[in-house]
Design an enzyme around this catalytic site. Structure first.
Site, mmCIF file in Angstrom:
data_model
loop_
_atom_site.group_PDB
_atom_site.id
_atom_site.type_symbol
_atom_site.label_atom_id
_atom_site.label_comp_id
_atom_site.label_asym_id
_atom_site.label_seq_id
_atom_site.Cartn_x
_atom_site.Cartn_y
_atom_site.Cartn_z
ATOM 1 N N GLY A 267 0.754 -1.238 0.000
ATOM 2 C CA GLY A 267 0.000 0.000 0.000
ATOM 3 C C GLY A 267 0.784 1.288 0.000
ATOM 4 N N GLU A 301 3.841 -6.584 2.013
ATOM 5 C CA GLU A 301 3.428 -7.059 0.683
ATOM 6 C C GLU A 301 3.422 -5.901 -0.317
ATOM 7 O OE1 GLU A 301 -0.525 -8.470 1.479
ATOM 8 O OE2 GLU A 301 0.146 -10.048 2.834
ATOM 9 N N PRO A 302 4.528 -5.217 -0.509
ATOM 10 C CA PRO A 302 4.514 -4.076 -1.420
ATOM 11 C C PRO A 302 4.488 -4.509 -2.883
ATOM 12 C CG PRO A 302 6.735 -4.451 -0.621
ATOM 13 C CD PRO A 302 5.860 -5.470 0.063
ATOM 14 N N GLY A 303 3.686 -3.814 -3.664
ATOM 15 C CA GLY A 303 3.664 -4.076 -5.102
ATOM 16 C C GLY A 303 4.074 -2.808 -5.826
ATOM 17 N N ARG A 304 3.154 -1.832 -5.808
ATOM 18 C CA ARG A 304 3.358 -0.581 -6.541
ATOM 19 C C ARG A 304 4.694 0.084 -6.227
ATOM 20 N NH1 ARG A 304 -0.950 2.759 -8.012
ATOM 21 N NH2 ARG A 304 -2.205 1.701 -6.450
ATOM 22 N N TYR A 344 -9.321 4.856 -12.723
ATOM 23 C CA TYR A 344 -9.199 5.554 -11.429
ATOM 24 C C TYR A 344 -8.972 7.054 -11.600
ATOM 25 C CZ TYR A 344 -7.536 0.774 -10.394
ATOM 26 O OH TYR A 344 -7.367 -0.580 -10.311
ATOM 27 N N CYS A 375 -12.540 2.453 -29.247
ATOM 28 C CA CYS A 375 -13.813 3.146 -29.475
ATOM 29 C C CYS A 375 -14.556 3.420 -28.174
ATOM 30 C CB CYS A 375 -14.671 2.314 -30.418
ATOM 31 S SG CYS A 375 -13.836 2.056 -31.976
ATOM 32 N N GLU A 376 -14.008 4.264 -27.359
ATOM 33 C CA GLU A 376 -14.634 4.668 -26.100
ATOM 34 C C GLU A 376 -14.138 6.062 -25.763
ATOM 35 O OE1 GLU A 376 -15.744 2.522 -23.080
ATOM 36 O OE2 GLU A 376 -15.438 0.532 -23.952
#
Ligand code: LLP
Length: 448
Positions: A267, A301-304, A344, A375-376
């Site tokens: 986090g 548990e770091p990811g980012r 986000y 196409c959005e």
């Protein structure tokens, strides 16, 4: 070294749009720098990478990944600890392999992620298994392989793990993921530690569930864990969560339930543009006094924070479409390659491969929406950015090492981007670009 070391702003908001000073931005990023006005990752020029691998292409710096991993290890050296890299952030085998070699453990959420960790040479006994919906098949596979710990999120999951453990005649190591009901002050989609969120076991119920677990013959209680959200920039929510966890650890001790580890989840936020997240050092300084007293092994548990700023997404400007109201730069990457801005409203920096000859003056620059060809209307990578653009220009979207490729899709039958790793002056293709044929190779025409 942490990429969030200084808080100096790199943006100027003008009436026309947001200007991001590319040199000031890269000064915060250990992976990137400009040399003779051309962008480089480590000692490799982006121009060379584009020549070799074309665009869109994700590129990761090996050293930047290792630097952050090392920063966690150094900052928490005072306690016995284990950094379990959250595989979901970036699960490329080369990334996992580099971390496995450095001694990392891993945090996984599926059998697929565990298979990747094993294929990359990771040590299964250093793997924790998170996630609210582990299947019988997931549990069976993980237990057979010798998983380090299941982070249990509900009583029904505990019952299922026990059932599978009995069948396999194995002892299942578990921790309960406690939901401490703490506001992480982050985007609501990536906030996980509130009682309204689907995650974890309410902290009021945790002791009772531990007592239930202690009575199960094939369950071995080894830890307690929590994870309150992602891209947290302040330390206070972590402290608030830890306080609740410490209280529980004491209550459990009183009941004769002793633990080996406390897992504080991931986090920790990163600096994408002007954010000023707490550094790993400051994070450690705030938590260590409380952690040292516990005498338990500390897991994270770091990811980012490990991979975000190690990566860029390289893309080419295909079409410039100025209109009366807006200027659109249509690039060859799109929301299927990088969904964070669309999902986000994440603001990610877009910087040129070659600095404009006018230097960093904003005169002559136009505000551009950097959009894909999907196409959005939601298909945008950045909005209202002051840039000087020409067709064929190469742009780098920074901070793209985490939740970039792993969240990409084949929407609009677009093959996913290639991935490359850079180390010093070397580079290697670590995932080749998909072919269109591969996208429908497993499909069949209706036969009758
Ligand atoms: N542990 C657990 C149990 C998690 O659910 C997560 C992330 C992590 C660790 C790693 O958190 P990190 O250190 O990366 O913040 N796709 C979103 C982020 C989703 C995070 C989900 N859980 C984004 O692109 O912002």
């Amino acid at each position: 070294m942490s990429d969030s070391a200084t808080g100096q702003r790199v943006t100027t908001q003008t009436e026309q749009g947001l200007y991001i000073d590319p040199e000031a931005l890269t000064a915060h990023l250990s992976a990137l720098h400009y040399s003779d006005d051309a962008l480089c990752m480590e000692q490799v020029s982006i121009t060379e990478l584009v020549k070799c691998y074309d665009t869109p292409c994700y590129v990761y710096s090996k050293q930047a990944i290792l630097d952050v991993y090392q920063a966690y290890s150094d900052s928490f050296a005072a306690v016995d600890h284990q950094v379990c890299y959250a595989v979901k952030a970036n699960s490329n085998l080369a990334v996992l392999g580099v971390l496995a070699q450095a001694g990392a453990g891993f945090d996984i959420v599926s059998r697929g992620e565990l298979m990747r960790v094993l294929a990359a040479g990771g040590d299964v006994s250093r793997v924790v298994f998170s996630g609210v919906g582990k299947t019988r098949d997931d549990i069976d596979y993980a237990l057979t392989q010798g998983i380090g710990c299941f982070n249990v999120e509900s009583i029904s999951e505990l019952t299922l793990i026990h059932e599978v453990a009995v069948q396999l005649d194995k002892l299942a190591p578990i921790s309960l993921r406690v939901n401490p009901d703490v506001d992480a002050n982050t985007h609501p989609y990536i906030s996980t530690g509130l009682k309204d969120n689907k995650f974890g076991i309410a902290h009021e119920d945790a002791v009772a569930v531990y007592e239930q677990a202690a009575d199960l013959s094939h369950i071995n209680i080894v830890g307690i864990d929590c994870h309150i959200g992602s891209q947290l920039t302040e330390v206070e929510p972590f402290i608030a969560a830890l306080d609740k966890i410490v209280e529980l650890i004491h209550k459990l001790r009183d009941k004769g339930i002793t633990l080996q580890h406390v897992d504080l989840g991931g986090g920790l936020g990163v600096r994408y543009i002007d954010e000023t997240p707490v550094s790993i050092d400051e994070f450690a300084a705030a938590l260590l006094p409380k952690l040292s007293e516990l005498g338990l092994t500390v897991f994270f548990e770091p990811g980012r924070s490990i991979v975000a700023n190690a990566g860029v997404l390289l893309t080419r400007v295909d079409v410039l479409k100025p209109t009366e109201h807006k200027n659109f730069a249509i690039v060859d990457a799109a929301m299927n390659d990088l969904i964070r801005p669309a999902l986000y409203q994440a603001e990610m920096a877009v910087i040129p491969n070659v600095l404009p000859s006018s230097g960093i003056e904003t005169d002559g620059m136009q505000p551009w929406d950097i959009v894909g060809a999907v196409c959005e209307t939601g298909d945008f990578l950045a909005k209202d950015r002051l840039l000087s653009l020409a067709t064929g220009d190469i742009l780098a979207i920074t901070g793209a090492g985490a939740y970039g490729f792993t969240m990409s899709s084949n929407y609009n039958s677009r093959p996913r981007a290639s991935e490359v790793m850079v180390a010093d002056n070397r580079h290697q293709l670590i995932r080749k670009r998909e072919t269109v044929e591969a996208l429908y190779a497993d499909e069949t025409l209706w036969q009758s």
